[in-house]
Write an enzyme that holds these catalytic residues in place. Structure first.
Site, PDB file in Angstrom:
ATOM      1  N   LYS A 176       0.851  -1.089   0.033  1.00 39.37           N
ATOM      2  CA  LYS A 176       0.049  -0.014  -0.219  1.00 39.37           C
ATOM      3  C   LYS A 176       1.044   1.328   0.021  1.00 39.37           C
ATOM      4  O   LYS A 176       1.580   1.514   0.669  1.00 39.37           O
ATOM      5  CB  LYS A 176      -1.004   0.034   1.259  1.00 39.37           C
ATOM      6  CG  LYS A 176      -1.881  -1.104   1.369  1.00 39.37           C
ATOM      7  CD  LYS A 176      -2.830  -1.212   2.440  1.00 39.37           C
ATOM      8  CE  LYS A 176      -1.826  -1.443   3.748  1.00 39.37           C
ATOM      9  NZ  LYS A 176      -2.760  -1.419   4.959  1.00 39.37           N
ATOM     10  N   THR A 209      -8.900   9.427   6.446  1.00 36.05           N
ATOM     11  CA  THR A 209      -8.269   8.455   6.108  1.00 36.05           C
ATOM     12  C   THR A 209      -8.300   7.417   7.110  1.00 36.05           C
ATOM     13  O   THR A 209      -7.606   6.544   7.084  1.00 36.05           O
ATOM     14  CB  THR A 209      -6.733   8.781   5.823  1.00 36.05           C
ATOM     15  OG1 THR A 209      -6.328   9.494   7.148  1.00 36.05           O
ATOM     16  CG2 THR A 209      -6.795   9.813   4.723  1.00 36.05           C
ATOM     17  N   GLY A 211      -8.985   4.240   9.187  1.00 34.98           N
ATOM     18  CA  GLY A 211      -9.433   2.847   8.823  1.00 34.98           C
ATOM     19  C   GLY A 211      -9.389   2.376   7.476  1.00 34.98           C
ATOM     20  O   GLY A 211      -9.950   1.586   6.945  1.00 34.98           O
ATOM     21  N   THR A 212      -8.656   3.078   6.626  1.00 34.72           N
ATOM     22  CA  THR A 212      -8.398   2.747   4.983  1.00 34.72           C
ATOM     23  C   THR A 212      -7.951   1.349   4.923  1.00 34.72           C
ATOM     24  O   THR A 212      -8.313   0.569   4.026  1.00 34.72           O
ATOM     25  CB  THR A 212      -7.541   3.770   4.369  1.00 34.72           C
ATOM     26  OG1 THR A 212      -6.330   4.065   5.077  1.00 34.72           O
ATOM     27  CG2 THR A 212      -8.305   5.128   4.041  1.00 34.72           C
ATOM     28  N   GLY A 213      -6.814   1.207   5.879  1.00 33.23           N
ATOM     29  CA  GLY A 213      -6.244  -0.177   5.640  1.00 33.23           C
ATOM     30  C   GLY A 213      -7.259  -1.168   6.047  1.00 33.23           C
ATOM     31  O   GLY A 213      -7.206  -2.344   5.529  1.00 33.23           O
ATOM     32  N   CYS A 214      -7.839  -1.146   7.101  1.00 34.10           N
ATOM     33  CA  CYS A 214      -8.865  -2.064   7.647  1.00 34.10           C
ATOM     34  C   CYS A 214      -9.843  -2.270   6.543  1.00 34.10           C
ATOM     35  O   CYS A 214     -10.262  -3.691   6.065  1.00 34.10           O
ATOM     36  CB  CYS A 214      -9.461  -1.776   8.837  1.00 34.10           C
ATOM     37  SG  CYS A 214      -8.670  -1.242  10.137  1.00 34.10           S
TER      38      CYS A 214
HETATM   39  N1  ATP Z   1      -5.434  10.298   0.558  1.00 30.97           N
HETATM   40  C1  ATP Z   1      -5.767   9.386  -0.176  1.00 30.97           C
HETATM   41  N2  ATP Z   1      -5.956   9.083  -1.405  1.00 30.97           N
HETATM   42  C2  ATP Z   1      -6.307   7.956  -2.016  1.00 30.97           C
HETATM   43  N3  ATP Z   1      -5.887   6.708  -1.497  1.00 30.97           N
HETATM   44  C3  ATP Z   1      -5.398   6.538  -0.274  1.00 30.97           C
HETATM   45  C4  ATP Z   1      -5.172   7.957   0.546  1.00 30.97           C
HETATM   46  N4  ATP Z   1      -4.656   7.532   1.532  1.00 30.97           N
HETATM   47  C5  ATP Z   1      -4.593   6.286   1.642  1.00 30.97           C
HETATM   48  N5  ATP Z   1      -5.289   5.716   0.371  1.00 30.97           N
HETATM   49  C6  ATP Z   1      -5.248   4.166   0.088  1.00 30.97           C
HETATM   50  O1  ATP Z   1      -5.904   3.407   1.367  1.00 30.97           O
HETATM   51  C7  ATP Z   1      -5.319   2.364   1.340  1.00 30.97           C
HETATM   52  C8  ATP Z   1      -4.720   1.961   2.837  1.00 30.97           C
HETATM   53  O2  ATP Z   1      -3.269   2.603   2.558  1.00 30.97           O
HETATM   54  P1  ATP Z   1      -2.203   3.224   3.736  1.00 30.97           P
HETATM   55  O3  ATP Z   1      -0.729   2.949   3.169  1.00 30.97           O
HETATM   56  O4  ATP Z   1      -2.829   4.298   4.304  1.00 30.97           O
HETATM   57  O5  ATP Z   1      -2.623   1.951   4.837  1.00 30.97           O
HETATM   58  P2  ATP Z   1      -2.538   1.841   6.179  1.00 30.97           P
HETATM   59  O6  ATP Z   1      -1.654   2.768   6.811  1.00 30.97           O
HETATM   60  O7  ATP Z   1      -2.567   0.500   6.873  1.00 30.97           O
HETATM   61  O8  ATP Z   1      -4.084   2.694   6.725  1.00 30.97           O
HETATM   62  P3  ATP Z   1      -4.857   3.052   8.046  1.00 30.97           P
HETATM   63  O9  ATP Z   1      -4.953   4.409   7.568  1.00 30.97           O
HETATM   64  O10 ATP Z   1      -6.101   2.316   8.069  1.00 30.97           O
HETATM   65  O11 ATP Z   1      -3.621   2.681   9.090  1.00 30.97           O
HETATM   66  C9  ATP Z   1      -4.574   2.161   0.087  1.00 30.97           C
HETATM   67  O12 ATP Z   1      -5.130   1.552  -0.675  1.00 30.97           O
HETATM   68  C10 ATP Z   1      -4.077   3.528  -0.273  1.00 30.97           C
HETATM   69  O13 ATP Z   1      -3.661   3.616  -1.413  1.00 30.97           O
HETATM   70  C1  HMH Z   2      -9.229  -1.779  16.113  1.00 29.72           C
HETATM   71  C2  HMH Z   2      -8.410  -1.115  15.217  1.00 29.72           C
HETATM   72  N1  HMH Z   2      -7.651  -1.851  13.944  1.00 29.72           N
HETATM   73  C3  HMH Z   2      -6.948  -1.323  13.318  1.00 29.72           C
HETATM   74  C4  HMH Z   2      -6.727   0.114  13.084  1.00 29.72           C
HETATM   75  C5  HMH Z   2      -5.912   0.808  12.270  1.00 29.72           C
HETATM   76  O1  HMH Z   2      -6.539   1.840  11.646  1.00 29.72           O
HETATM   77  C6  HMH Z   2      -7.357   0.892  14.375  1.00 29.72           C
HETATM   78  N2  HMH Z   2      -7.103   2.060  14.687  1.00 29.72           N
HETATM   79  N3  HMH Z   2      -8.025   0.335  15.250  1.00 29.72           N
END
Ligand code: ATP
Ligand code: HMH
Length: 490
Positions: A176, A209, A211-214
């Site tokens: 990602k 942004t 929870g995007t990863g979840c």
């Molecule tokens: N500003 C943005 N615009 C478009 N896509 C984004 C943006 N930020 C994150 N993404 C997308 O969201 C998804 C999660 O990416 P990211 O690298 O932020 O993961 P993460 O750090 O595990 O997420 P989290 O914010 O949940 O911890 C990927 O598909 C990434 O490309």
């Molecule tokens: C419970 C939980 N899992 C994952 C994340 C990562 O975004 C969060 N903030 N909280």
């Protein structure tokens, strides 16, 4: 496997609903699955940060897991916040015993807010867990921890690290790029030891942004359980997530990093009779019923269709697809957004590469004399090509009708079926996904079109439906005499 995949999230909670288990359930639902949840840790958090974490006894985690798997067939599992090594051990033992067909591991270590969600001592346990996962979805800092290197500062370095992880853990990696800084792109990639499938994506300017990863990892688990390859799943998930990011701010939830809108596609789809595509689908029900009942489709399904007639149809379809591809490329040229431009361009390539390959394998690559029926359909498509909305309305039945027929004929398919490859191509869930995307694009175009244009869309769509029926009827109508003469003349 059922039509609606049963997807289990094993994760921590977020009472504000943007991340963790709550986000997973929304994502699974938004992509067409049935969501289930086992809680690893209760997290008192909101959009601003984590306040406290409560972890129930490990034995209770085991009880939750067994309660689900003793009763429900699980099509996919997504693993999120795992907190500590003892919990990971219980989950690893459960996975080894239950062996769900799809396991996606989101190696959650630190929240968007910067708070730790995994004990530092548990990192080794997560590394070992990668071996049990079909897909691992690290962001850049998590990837660095997993491969025990410095965080990559360029995308190329990150791809190298992902390839190393894929090889050392014998898994597929979804890398990602959310944490990359810089220009307007936001790339993600599926990385295996064999290659890289990159989805460029566009960066959305938003603070929503959380929870995007979840959300992405549960979307991937759901799409894989629906039968999509990892690459196709990422294409679809990325499009959905980008839309969710774009619509997050409108939710007005919290004062920090707010959530994304998981159900934005549902909201942009007007209900009931307000949906233009649904109303056309309903209005063309008699034509669709005739397609289902026509001898060609019935005998294609039961395997008794005459080979010569099948080959005559395939040759006509090869000609048709060549023209159809040109018109998809034209739709790409006229498309109002980059997303739609890419969608039609991909379709143009697929019409030639995937579908036509099926045809070539039966009838070769030689020139085809188009029948009157084929020429009439192609002529109709060309006649709509002056205007985007009208053209895409004319192009839609070819996707939608084939996905619809393909889905039903798929139930009759088996290894030794006489038309196994045809049924496989059109019964493919990836084809159904493409049909849904095409439908969503046409719906949007119809909603934005002035009344006069919308009326032309009605004609374009309904006429294509009628041409589709004629196309299926043509092979058994014994190509009329005039056509035979023309064909012989060529
Ligand atoms: N500003 C943005 N615009 C478009 N896509 C984004 C943006 N930020 C994150 N993404 C997308 O969201 C998804 C999660 O990416 P990211 O690298 O932020 O993961 P993460 O750090 O595990 O997420 P989290 O914010 O949940 O911890 C990927 O598909 C990434 O490309
Ligand atoms: C419970 C939980 N899992 C994952 C994340 C990562 O975004 C969060 N903030 N909280």
């Amino acid at each position: 496997m059922t039509a609606i995949p049963r997807v289990l999230s094993i994760a921590g909670t977020d009472p504000t609903g943007g991340a963790g288990l709550q986000a997973d359930l929304k994502s699974i639902g938004a992509l067409g699955g049935y969501g289930m949840g086992v809680v690893t840790a209760l997290v008192a958090q909101n959009t601003c940060g984590v306040r406290a974490v409560h972890v129930p006894p490990v034995s209770f985690l085991a009880e939750q897991l067994d309660a689900v798997s003793d009763d429900v067939t699980i099509d996919a599992v997504k693993l999120g916040m795992l907190h500590s090594a003892p919990l990971i051990e219980v989950i690893a033992a459960w996975l080894a015993r239950v062996r769900p067909p799809v396991v996606v591991l989101d190696p959650v270590m630190v929240a968007t807010s910067g708070d730790r969600l995994l004990d530092a001592e548990a990192e080794d346990a997560v590394r070992r867990l990668c071996n049990l996962a079909d897909l691992v979805t690290p962001n850049l800092p998590e990837l660095a921890v997993l491969v025990e290197q410095e965080p990559a500062s360029t995308w190329a370095d990150a791809i190298d690290q992902a390839r190393f992880l894929a090889s050392s853990s014998d898994t597929t990696v979804l890398l990602k790029g959310g944490h990359l800084t810089g220009d307007g792109a936001c790339p993600d990639a599926i990385v295996t030891t064999d290659g890289v499938h990159e989805v460029l994506g566009r960066r959305v300017t938003t603070t929503n942004t959380h929870g995007t990863g979840c959300s992405l990892s549960s979307a991937m688990a759901t799409l894989a359980a629906s039968g999509l390859s990892w690459s196709s799943a990422l294409d679809r998930a990325k499009e959905w997530l980008t839309g969710a990011l774009e619509n997050g701010a409108a939710l007005d939830v919290g004062h920090g990093h707010g959530p994304v809108d998981h159900f934005h596609e549902l909201r942009s789809q007007p209900a009931g009779f307000d949906s233009w595509t649904e109303s056309r689908w309903a209005a063309t029900a008699p034509i669709r019923a005739a397609v289902d009942a026509c001898a060609f489709v019935v005998t294609l399904g039961d395997g008794t269709l005459d080979r010569d007639q099948f080959h005559w149809y395939l040759a006509q379809d090869a000609y048709y697809l060549g023209e159809y591809s040109h018109l998809l490329a034209r739709a790409s040229t006229l498309a109002p957004t980059r997303e739609e431009q890419v969608f039609w361009a991909r379709g143009a390539a697929a019409a030639l590469e995937e579908e036509a390959a099926l045809h070539r394998s039966h009838v070769g690559d030689g020139p085809v004399a188009a029948s009157a029926t084929t020429l009439a359909y192609v002529g109709h498509l060309h006649a709509t090509s002056g205007e985007y909305a009208e053209l895409v309305a004319a192009l839609l039945p070819c996707y939608w009708l084939y996905a619809d027929v393909g889905e039903r004929l798929r139930a009759l398919d088996h290894e030794g079926h006489a038309f196994h490859d045809w049924l496989g191509t059109y019964g493919d869930p990836a084809f159904a996904q493409a049909a849904r995307q095409a439908t969503a694009i046409v719906e949007r175009a119809a909603q934005e079109a002035p009344a006069a244009v919308r009326q032309r869309m009605v004609d374009a769509f309904d006429r294509s439906m009628a041409h589709e029926l004629a196309f299926f009827e043509a092979p058994l109508n014994q190509a009329p005499t005039a056509e035979k003469v023309l064909t012989a003349h060529h």
